[in-house]
Design a protein around this motif. Sequence first.
Motif: not given
Length: 228
Positions: A125-141
């Motif tokens: 979804t974001y690959r075409g809009s962002a220059d670089l993707i950063l995959l992070d752990a989801k924060p606690p709710k």
Amino acid sequence: MNDVETGFLVKICGLSTPQTLTAALEAGAEMIGLNFHPKSPRYVALERARELAAIARGRTQIVALIVDWDEKEAVALAETLKPDWLQLHGRETPEQVRAIKAATGLPVMKALGIAGREDLAAIETYRGSADLILLDAKPPKDAAYPGGHGRTFDWTLLAGLDPALRFMLSGGLDPANVAEAIRIAKPAGVDVSSGVESAPGVKDAGRIRDFVVAARAAQSSNEEAGRT
């Protein structure tokens, strides 16, 4: 500095003092991050950020981390700080990513929280809009601010990603586990914050150096394995 489009990247995020910034520069980090989210223990005020950016400029890529800002706010920061990148770490839509990128003229890194396989769909979804993707752990709710909060996620989830996708890996990385993370996930770079701290928001120069050394060695091993 490596070419950010092709070389392996090590990013030290959440820096707030000249001493620890210098440690990151001397260790050879390709990117340093300045955090502008007020609820984070790594928050830096604009004047301090400008001082740090003056030290780093020309020696590394300066990344400004912002959360759910609009274009006007992003442009004001870009004009005052003159970072090399913006890191969007909130709930920005792909349309907002493109708008901020167009308004500021800066490349944009978009952080995405990963907890399970279902979260991987956002990458395309974001690959075409962002220059670089950063995959992070989801924060606690109940977290007061975004980011991995020192937690890792299952790196094996990334095994099926398009090999052509350049992404950075974050979330709970530290000098002890970054080699394993690089071996499994095969990212284009790694991003660390709490994993090189002695207390929340307090960076440790020795841990910064150890992290960069470990990441470099692991990437060299990956590249060697790929040639054999």
